[in-house]
Design a protein around this motif. Structure first.
Motif, PDB file in Angstrom:
ATOM      1  N   PHE A  15      -3.865   3.500   3.164  1.00  0.00           N
ATOM      2  CA  PHE A  15      -3.858   4.419   3.479  1.00  0.00           C
ATOM      3  C   PHE A  15      -2.071   5.377   3.020  1.00  0.00           C
ATOM      4  O   PHE A  15      -1.140   4.537   2.862  1.00  0.00           O
ATOM      5  CB  PHE A  15      -4.388   4.796   5.088  1.00  0.00           C
ATOM      6  N   SER A  16      -2.115   7.076   3.525  1.00  0.00           N
ATOM      7  CA  SER A  16      -1.145   7.256   3.492  1.00  0.00           C
ATOM      8  C   SER A  16       0.118   7.084   4.711  1.00  0.00           C
ATOM      9  O   SER A  16      -0.807   7.106   5.821  1.00  0.00           O
ATOM     10  CB  SER A  16      -1.436   9.105   3.921  1.00  0.00           C
ATOM     11  N   PRO A  17       1.076   5.920   4.885  1.00  0.00           N
ATOM     12  CA  PRO A  17       1.673   5.989   5.335  1.00  0.00           C
ATOM     13  C   PRO A  17       1.769   7.572   6.414  1.00  0.00           C
ATOM     14  O   PRO A  17       1.969   7.392   7.223  1.00  0.00           O
ATOM     15  CB  PRO A  17       2.702   5.873   5.013  1.00  0.00           C
ATOM     16  N   ARG A  18       1.896   8.963   5.794  1.00  0.00           N
ATOM     17  CA  ARG A  18       2.088   9.706   7.086  1.00  0.00           C
ATOM     18  C   ARG A  18       1.061   9.373   7.284  1.00  0.00           C
ATOM     19  O   ARG A  18       1.029   9.958   8.760  1.00  0.00           O
ATOM     20  CB  ARG A  18       2.074  10.790   5.681  1.00  0.00           C
ATOM     21  N   ILE A  19      -0.398   9.747   7.172  1.00  0.00           N
ATOM     22  CA  ILE A  19      -1.719   9.790   7.914  1.00  0.00           C
ATOM     23  C   ILE A  19      -1.315   8.796   9.005  1.00  0.00           C
ATOM     24  O   ILE A  19      -1.321   9.141  10.308  1.00  0.00           O
ATOM     25  CB  ILE A  19      -2.738   9.556   6.828  1.00  0.00           C
ATOM     26  N   CYS A  20      -1.441   7.250   8.543  1.00  0.00           N
ATOM     27  CA  CYS A  20      -1.181   6.777   9.300  1.00  0.00           C
ATOM     28  C   CYS A  20       0.311   6.515  10.506  1.00  0.00           C
ATOM     29  O   CYS A  20      -0.284   5.920  11.791  1.00  0.00           O
ATOM     30  CB  CYS A  20      -0.405   4.807   8.421  1.00  0.00           C
ATOM     31  N   LEU A  21       1.330   7.440  10.562  1.00  0.00           N
ATOM     32  CA  LEU A  21       2.201   7.348  11.490  1.00  0.00           C
ATOM     33  C   LEU A  21       1.773   8.485  12.075  1.00  0.00           C
ATOM     34  O   LEU A  21       2.058   9.191  13.348  1.00  0.00           O
ATOM     35  CB  LEU A  21       3.452   7.607  10.766  1.00  0.00           C
ATOM     36  N   SER A  53      -0.539  -0.478  21.557  1.00  0.00           N
ATOM     37  CA  SER A  53      -1.117  -0.281  19.489  1.00  0.00           C
ATOM     38  C   SER A  53      -0.644   1.339  18.859  1.00  0.00           C
ATOM     39  O   SER A  53      -0.852   0.713  17.595  1.00  0.00           O
ATOM     40  CB  SER A  53      -2.982   0.381  19.709  1.00  0.00           C
ATOM     41  N   GLY A  54      -0.656   1.795  19.623  1.00  0.00           N
ATOM     42  CA  GLY A  54       0.111   2.713  18.690  1.00  0.00           C
ATOM     43  C   GLY A  54       1.677   2.608  18.619  1.00  0.00           C
ATOM     44  O   GLY A  54       1.821   2.898  17.391  1.00  0.00           O
ATOM     45  N   ALA A  55       2.412   1.898  18.987  1.00  0.00           N
ATOM     46  CA  ALA A  55       3.641   2.344  19.400  1.00  0.00           C
ATOM     47  C   ALA A  55       4.231   0.873  17.772  1.00  0.00           C
ATOM     48  O   ALA A  55       5.132   1.063  17.781  1.00  0.00           O
ATOM     49  CB  ALA A  55       4.752   1.343  20.264  1.00  0.00           C
ATOM     50  N   ALA A  56       2.767   0.175  17.889  1.00  0.00           N
ATOM     51  CA  ALA A  56       3.303  -0.894  16.471  1.00  0.00           C
ATOM     52  C   ALA A  56       3.339  -0.336  15.556  1.00  0.00           C
ATOM     53  O   ALA A  56       3.900  -0.524  14.576  1.00  0.00           O
ATOM     54  CB  ALA A  56       2.073  -1.751  16.479  1.00  0.00           C
ATOM     55  N   ILE A  61       6.423   1.806  10.297  1.00  0.00           N
ATOM     56  CA  ILE A  61       6.072   2.617   9.082  1.00  0.00           C
ATOM     57  C   ILE A  61       7.183   3.929   8.595  1.00  0.00           C
ATOM     58  O   ILE A  61       7.478   4.553   7.817  1.00  0.00           O
ATOM     59  CB  ILE A  61       5.103   3.444   9.536  1.00  0.00           C
ATOM     60  N   ALA A  62       7.387   4.608  10.243  1.00  0.00           N
ATOM     61  CA  ALA A  62       9.147   5.008   9.828  1.00  0.00           C
ATOM     62  C   ALA A  62      10.243   4.400   9.264  1.00  0.00           C
ATOM     63  O   ALA A  62      10.476   4.447   7.969  1.00  0.00           O
ATOM     64  CB  ALA A  62       9.484   5.295  11.609  1.00  0.00           C
ATOM     65  N   SER A  63      10.189   2.674   9.112  1.00  0.00           N
ATOM     66  CA  SER A  63      11.169   2.453   8.481  1.00  0.00           C
ATOM     67  C   SER A  63      10.565   1.940   6.547  1.00  0.00           C
ATOM     68  O   SER A  63      11.145   2.144   6.060  1.00  0.00           O
ATOM     69  CB  SER A  63      11.471   0.946   9.273  1.00  0.00           C
ATOM     70  N   ILE A  64       9.412   2.054   6.553  1.00  0.00           N
ATOM     71  CA  ILE A  64       8.983   2.034   5.403  1.00  0.00           C
ATOM     72  C   ILE A  64       8.817   3.037   4.614  1.00  0.00           C
ATOM     73  O   ILE A  64       9.381   2.704   3.140  1.00  0.00           O
ATOM     74  CB  ILE A  64       7.022   1.654   5.425  1.00  0.00           C
ATOM     75  N   ILE A  65       8.907   4.445   5.184  1.00  0.00           N
ATOM     76  CA  ILE A  65       8.287   5.763   4.603  1.00  0.00           C
ATOM     77  C   ILE A  65      10.147   6.360   4.498  1.00  0.00           C
ATOM     78  O   ILE A  65      11.082   5.815   3.411  1.00  0.00           O
ATOM     79  CB  ILE A  65       8.450   6.662   5.593  1.00  0.00           C
ATOM     80  N   ALA A  66      11.190   6.202   5.829  1.00  0.00           N
ATOM     81  CA  ALA A  66      12.706   5.732   5.256  1.00  0.00           C
ATOM     82  C   ALA A  66      13.631   4.681   3.774  1.00  0.00           C
ATOM     83  O   ALA A  66      14.159   5.772   4.007  1.00  0.00           O
ATOM     84  CB  ALA A  66      13.178   5.960   6.961  1.00  0.00           C
ATOM     85  N   ILE A  67      12.706   3.695   3.739  1.00  0.00           N
ATOM     86  CA  ILE A  67      13.204   2.947   2.769  1.00  0.00           C
ATOM     87  C   ILE A  67      12.744   3.489   0.970  1.00  0.00           C
ATOM     88  O   ILE A  67      13.447   3.606   0.130  1.00  0.00           O
ATOM     89  CB  ILE A  67      13.414   2.116   2.733  1.00  0.00           C
TER      90      ILE A  67
END
Length: 468
Positions: A15-21, A53-56, A61-67
């Motif tokens: 799914f979209s990293p934006r939506i998952c975050l 669970s949310g903090a996981a 995902i923030a790291s994935i998006i930043a990279i």
């Protein structure tokens, strides 16, 4: 957090990293509301499960998006900023909570977090471009139903079961062998599921076979276990040995977390400005870390300088921040781009283990040394002591402030012994970690080298025909 971290990397691909975050922040909001409305321990724990669970998904995902949204020139800086946000939040959260709990109580303190997480979630939703999609993802043209069908549900259950059993066995006042043994049985079942059954495994076989990934994860776990010794027990030192109040003791986390943030950001600004290997910088920064622990082991005394202690915990954080940044970027060099989200989530999972391992194993060592020192000290001084006093000293370092005379002297000395033993154990673990990290190597995967060569050939042909 530890159980669902690997899943978040896969979901960010499906799914979209934006939506998952954004969804992760909503789950945190629900968790904090449940926690703030708790009327018993069971409800409180359910709220913490939701929050975890949310903090996981947030850090991963923030790291994935930043990279994926940054260029190699700025990647190290953005990774450093993400890590800095995490550690600054931990530091400020502990201090603010300590100041507000006596005034407003713990329920409103959790309740305040709900609108804050919701506000952050909408900021993420509207701040990240709606058309952003993960690189190297082969799921863009699938329907929602097809995406849900690709999720490895059996792998999720088995991995969660393995992690929960293992951490449950280590997280109590004593080690519970039964859940640890059960986790040892469920782990190979999970691996077999990923290899032979799962069509789209949470952790692909190629990642499981990667020496660089495995050793980096193990090294990060050991490294952060040693680091958590400082985070858990430097406030204990201030409380029990230096006779500081709770607020002052908690503020000792500020310089060490400031060092953590500075190390990651400075490495990103001045050095991590390209793709490629960062083998030596990772080993050097990791090698400097145990030196600070060694000095802390010998200055954790009542007579030592508080200024020197603050300087040491700052540099301890500085080398930690730099090491984690270098290790992460070097791991990206060692792995293929299409598995980067999985590798990042796996690394975050192992990093999450460190807190539980550090508190269980390190806390057990500290408690045993402290108990023996207290018992021997009282006996050698010929003082009558009740077992209740030792239990209170084991459970609360603030108890030392209530003692006087010889009893207080013995208690302070016992805490000094416990801290010294703990930090020296951290030194030994940190040295081993350097050798584990050294085993990761510095060579790229063959497929990545071939892809880079192909790109260079294409660029060369375009330049040649363009010039003619």
């Amino acid at each position: 957090m530890s159980s669902l971290a690997p899943l978040m990397g896969r979901l960010s691909q499906l799914f979209s990293p934006r939506i998952c975050l954004f969804a992760s922040t909503l789950i945190i909001c629900v968790g904090t509301i449940i926690t703030s409305m708790s009327v018993n321990l069971e409800m409180f724990l359910i709220g913490r499960v939701f929050t975890g669970s949310g903090a996981a998904g947030v850090l991963i995902i923030a790291s994935i998006i930043a990279i994926q949204m940054s260029t190699p020139k700025h990647r190290g800086l953005y990774i450093g900023l993400v890590n800095s946000g995490m550690t600054v939040g931990v530091s400020l959260g502990a201090i603010i909570a300590g100041a507000l709990v006596p005034r407003i109580g713990w329920k409103p303190l959790f309740g305040i977090q709900a609108p804050l997480s919701l506000l952050a979630g909408f900021g993420i939703l509207f701040g990240i471009p709606a058309n952003f999609s993960p690189k190297n993802a082969g799921y863009l043209n699938l329907s929602i139903r097809q995406k849900f069908a690709r999720i490895d549900y059996s792998g999720i259950v088995l991995l969660t079961l393995t992690i929960v059993l293992f951490l449950f066995g280590l997280s109590g006042p004593r080690v519970l062998p039964t859940p640890i043994i059960l986790s040892a049985f469920s782990l190979p079942i999970f691996v077999l599921n990923e290899i032979y059954i799962a069509k789209d495994p949470i952790i692909p076989v190629s990642v499981l076979k990667s020496r660089g990934t495995l050793l980096t994860c193990l090294a990060t776990t050991g490294f952060m276990m040693a680091r958590w010794c400082v985070l858990f027990y430097s406030p204990v030192y201030a409380l029990a040995v230096k006779d500081r109040g709770p607020a002052v003791a908690g503020s000792i986390l500020i310089p060490t977390n400031a060092g953590f943030a500075s190390g990651g950001v400075l490495a990103g600004i001045f050095h991590i400005r390209r793709n490629g290997s960062f083998y030596l910088p990772t080993l050097i920064s990791m090698g400097l870390f145990p030196i600070t622990l060694l000095v802390l082991a010998f200055i954790s005394t009542a007579e030592s300088s508080s200024t020197l202690y603050v300087v040491l915990v700052f540099f301890n954080g500085l080398f930690t921040g730099a090491s984690l940044n270098y290790a992460l970027v070097h791991l990206l060099h060692l792995t293929l781009p299409e598995v980067h989200p999985i590798v990042l989530s796996l690394l975050a999972t192992f990093r999450g283990f460190a807190g539980s391992f550090g508190s269980a194993i390190g806390g057990g060592l500290f408690a045993r040394v402290l108990h023996k020192s207290l018992k021997d000290g009282f006996e050698d001084a010929g003082l009558k002591h009740e077992g209740d006093l030792i239990r209170r000293l084991l459970g609360s370092p603030a108890t030392v402030r209530k003692l006087e005379g010889k009893e207080r002297e013995i208690a302070v000395h016992a805490y000094e012994n416990g801290l010294k033993a703990l930090f020296l154990a951290g030194v030994g673990l940190a040295v081993i970690v350097v050798f584990v990290q050294a085993g990761t190597g510095w060579k790229q995967p063959a497929k990545k080298v071939e892809e880079m060569q192909a790109e260079e050939d294409v660029e060369g042909e375009e330049a040649l025909f363009g010039g003619s």
